[in-house]
Design an enzyme around this catalytic site. Structure first.
Site, PDB file in Angstrom:
ATOM      1  N   SER A 267      -4.212  35.316 141.938  1.00 47.71           N
ATOM      2  CA  SER A 267      -4.265  36.397 140.940  1.00 47.71           C
ATOM      3  C   SER A 267      -5.522  36.350 140.069  1.00 47.71           C
ATOM      4  O   SER A 267      -5.468  36.606 138.862  1.00 47.71           O
ATOM      5  CB  SER A 267      -3.004  36.372 140.069  1.00 47.71           C
ATOM      6  OG  SER A 267      -1.865  36.587 140.868  1.00 47.71           O
TER       7      SER A 267
ATOM      8  N   ASN B 241     -10.658  37.554 150.342  1.00 46.28           N
ATOM      9  CA  ASN B 241      -9.662  37.526 151.419  1.00 46.28           C
ATOM     10  C   ASN B 241      -8.931  38.869 151.411  1.00 46.28           C
ATOM     11  O   ASN B 241      -8.088  39.122 150.557  1.00 46.28           O
ATOM     12  CB  ASN B 241      -8.677  36.364 151.175  1.00 46.28           C
ATOM     13  CG  ASN B 241      -7.551  36.344 152.200  1.00 46.28           C
ATOM     14  OD1 ASN B 241      -7.621  37.039 153.218  1.00 46.28           O
ATOM     15  ND2 ASN B 241      -6.519  35.567 151.934  1.00 46.28           N
ATOM     16  N   TRP B 242      -9.298  39.713 152.384  1.00 46.21           N
ATOM     17  CA  TRP B 242      -8.733  41.070 152.401  1.00 46.21           C
ATOM     18  C   TRP B 242      -7.335  41.126 153.021  1.00 46.21           C
ATOM     19  O   TRP B 242      -6.712  42.183 153.059  1.00 46.21           O
ATOM     20  CB  TRP B 242      -9.676  42.020 153.149  1.00 46.21           C
ATOM     21  CG  TRP B 242     -10.918  42.376 152.356  1.00 46.21           C
ATOM     22  CD1 TRP B 242     -11.154  42.078 151.041  1.00 46.21           C
ATOM     23  CD2 TRP B 242     -12.068  43.089 152.821  1.00 46.21           C
ATOM     24  NE1 TRP B 242     -12.390  42.562 150.664  1.00 46.21           N
ATOM     25  CE2 TRP B 242     -12.968  43.197 151.736  1.00 46.21           C
ATOM     26  CE3 TRP B 242     -12.430  43.657 154.039  1.00 46.21           C
ATOM     27  CZ2 TRP B 242     -14.205  43.841 151.833  1.00 46.21           C
ATOM     28  CZ3 TRP B 242     -13.669  44.300 154.137  1.00 46.21           C
ATOM     29  CH2 TRP B 242     -14.533  44.392 153.057  1.00 46.21           C
ATOM     30  N   LYS B 243      -6.896  40.013 153.579  1.00 50.73           N
ATOM     31  CA  LYS B 243      -5.561  39.955 154.216  1.00 50.73           C
ATOM     32  C   LYS B 243      -5.352  41.128 155.178  1.00 50.73           C
ATOM     33  O   LYS B 243      -6.302  41.569 155.813  1.00 50.73           O
ATOM     34  CB  LYS B 243      -4.475  39.907 153.139  1.00 50.73           C
ATOM     35  CG  LYS B 243      -4.730  38.843 152.088  1.00 50.73           C
ATOM     36  CD  LYS B 243      -3.534  38.608 151.223  1.00 50.73           C
ATOM     37  CE  LYS B 243      -3.915  37.710 150.070  1.00 50.73           C
ATOM     38  NZ  LYS B 243      -2.788  37.240 149.319  1.00 50.73           N
TER      39      LYS B 243
ATOM     40  N   GLU C  96       0.467  31.991 153.085  1.00 47.39           N
ATOM     41  CA  GLU C  96       1.133  33.073 153.820  1.00 47.39           C
ATOM     42  C   GLU C  96       1.279  32.720 155.303  1.00 47.39           C
ATOM     43  O   GLU C  96       2.226  33.134 155.960  1.00 47.39           O
ATOM     44  CB  GLU C  96       0.364  34.387 153.611  1.00 47.39           C
ATOM     45  CG  GLU C  96       0.602  34.933 152.205  1.00 47.39           C
ATOM     46  CD  GLU C  96      -0.519  35.785 151.650  1.00 47.39           C
ATOM     47  OE1 GLU C  96      -1.414  36.198 152.396  1.00 47.39           O
ATOM     48  OE2 GLU C  96      -0.478  36.042 150.423  1.00 47.39           O
TER      49      GLU C  96
ATOM     50  N   GLU D  25      -4.553  26.733 145.792  1.00 48.88           N
ATOM     51  CA  GLU D  25      -3.866  28.003 145.585  1.00 48.88           C
ATOM     52  C   GLU D  25      -2.381  27.747 145.316  1.00 48.88           C
ATOM     53  O   GLU D  25      -1.581  27.655 146.265  1.00 48.88           O
ATOM     54  CB  GLU D  25      -3.993  28.870 146.832  1.00 48.88           C
ATOM     55  CG  GLU D  25      -5.402  29.265 147.171  1.00 48.88           C
ATOM     56  CD  GLU D  25      -5.445  30.641 147.823  1.00 48.88           C
ATOM     57  OE1 GLU D  25      -6.086  31.525 147.258  1.00 48.88           O
ATOM     58  OE2 GLU D  25      -4.805  30.835 148.860  1.00 48.88           O
TER      59      GLU D  25
ATOM     60  N   HIS E 143      -3.519  28.817 154.759  1.00 52.54           N
ATOM     61  CA  HIS E 143      -3.103  29.725 153.679  1.00 52.54           C
ATOM     62  C   HIS E 143      -1.574  29.719 153.580  1.00 52.54           C
ATOM     63  O   HIS E 143      -0.883  29.682 154.606  1.00 52.54           O
ATOM     64  CB  HIS E 143      -3.626  31.134 153.966  1.00 52.54           C
ATOM     65  CG  HIS E 143      -3.530  32.034 152.771  1.00 52.54           C
ATOM     66  ND1 HIS E 143      -2.343  32.575 152.350  1.00 52.54           N
ATOM     67  CD2 HIS E 143      -4.467  32.463 151.888  1.00 52.54           C
ATOM     68  CE1 HIS E 143      -2.557  33.305 151.262  1.00 52.54           C
ATOM     69  NE2 HIS E 143      -3.833  33.251 150.959  1.00 52.54           N
TER      70      HIS E 143
ATOM     71  N   GLY F 226      -0.800  36.603 144.557  1.00 51.58           N
ATOM     72  CA  GLY F 226      -0.292  37.971 144.659  1.00 51.58           C
ATOM     73  C   GLY F 226       0.782  38.320 143.643  1.00 51.58           C
ATOM     74  O   GLY F 226       1.451  39.349 143.775  1.00 51.58           O
TER      75      GLY F 226
HETATM   76  C1  PEP Z   1      -5.002  34.714 148.313  1.00 51.20           C
HETATM   77  O1  PEP Z   1      -4.352  35.341 149.120  1.00 51.20           O
HETATM   78  O2  PEP Z   1      -5.634  33.744 148.705  1.00 51.20           O
HETATM   79  C2  PEP Z   1      -4.996  35.141 146.924  1.00 51.20           C
HETATM   80  C3  PEP Z   1      -5.497  34.318 146.052  1.00 51.20           C
HETATM   81  O3  PEP Z   1      -4.455  36.358 146.636  1.00 51.20           O
HETATM   82  P1  PEP Z   1      -4.411  37.080 145.196  1.00 51.20           P
HETATM   83  O4  PEP Z   1      -5.783  36.986 144.605  1.00 51.20           O
HETATM   84  O5  PEP Z   1      -4.005  38.479 145.487  1.00 51.20           O
HETATM   85  O6  PEP Z   1      -3.404  36.340 144.362  1.00 51.20           O
END
Ligand code: PEP
Length: 256
Positions: free
Chosen positions: A213, A9-11, A98, A168, A96, A174
């Site tokens: 993470s 997931n490049w966001k 976010e 998640e 998600h 993050g």
């Molecule tokens: C995510 O945004 O789904 C995610 C897991 O991000 P990160 O790996 O940076 O924690």
């Protein structure tokens, strides 16, 4: 052998140059890692077609990070599920944290989007997870049940067919502080049991990946757990060496 599913997931990151560099590396190396992994790349919407051009012939799948709840019409700035399908998207991330937090998406809207993705025969990656406060208050299971209930009520037995759930925990996204793999295993087992209790018969087909993470140092400890079927990787997926190290780890575990 059950393939692990690894999603990048490049966001809201990347540009034409960094994406081209990444894809050059992918084209060179990916054949080594696809035997035992399903790999999905989810760039931001504007780069979907660019990424698809390079991955369509090498068995990596295209993922979208979001979709609108409307199929077409006067909805300025949005992207329709029909458009995503039209340009080659196969997986769509939905729910998600976010999007829940920064864009006010609630379980009702997420359920609608989930239904739309399934209606078009694309694969939803449904993100669920608790906040740090909720975890401290011992509310994790309640929150997860709430996030799943509307979908179970609306789509019944077939709700999680051809679907991925991404557990998640929000406090791990993050932050650089990943969850304990044993804790994640317990939660994944809880989710599978809960769905099973709701009379869903194909429990063994439920796929749950962990996100929060993940990097090449901790990926093994997650993927070794029996109910962690894959990983949703954010920041580490932007660095191609790091992402490929994770794919290699997943490959080796699937081969065992
Ligand atoms: C995510 O945004 O789904 C995610 C897991 O991000 P990160 O790996 O940076 O924690």
């Amino acid at each position: 052998m059950k393939k692990k599913i690894i999603v990048a997931n490049w966001k809201l990151n990347g540009n034409i140059q960094t994406i081209s560099n990444f894809l050059e590396y992918v084209k060179l190396k990916i054949s080594l890692y696809l035997k035992c992994n399903t790999v999905v790349i989810a760039p931001s919407t504007i780069y979907l077609e660019r990424v698809y051009r390079d991955i369509k012939d090498i068995n990596i799948f295209l993922g979208a990070q979001n979709v609108d709840v409307n199929k077409q019409g006067a909805f300025t700035g949005e992207t329709s599920i029909l458009m995503l399908k039209d340009i080659g998207v196969k997986y769509v991330i939905v729910g998600h944290s976010e999007r829940r937090y920064f864009h006010g998406e609630n379980n009702k809207l997420i359920t609608q989007k989930f239904g739309l993705i399934k209606e078009l025969n694309l694969i939803p990656i449904l993100c669920i997870g608790e906040s740090e406060t909720e975890k401290k208050q011992n509310k994790t299971k309640e929150i997860l049940r709430n996030q799943l209930n509307m979908i179970l009520e609306k789509f019944g037995e077939k709700a999680f067919e051809n679907t991925i759930i991404a557990y998640e925990p929000i406090w791990a996204i993050g932050t650089g502080v990943s969850a304990d793999p044993i804790y994640v295993q317990l939660i994944h087992k809880f989710i599978k049991d809960y769905i099973n209790e709701c009379n869903i018969k194909n429990q063994q087909n439920i796929i749950i990946q962990y996100g929060g993470s993940v990097n090449s140092k901790n990926a093994k400890s997650f993927l070794e757990q029996p109910d962690i079927d894959g990983l949703l990787v954010g920041s580490a997926s932007l660095i191609y060496e790091e992402f490929f190290n994770i794919l290699e780890i997943a490959n080796n575990i699937s081969l065992k």
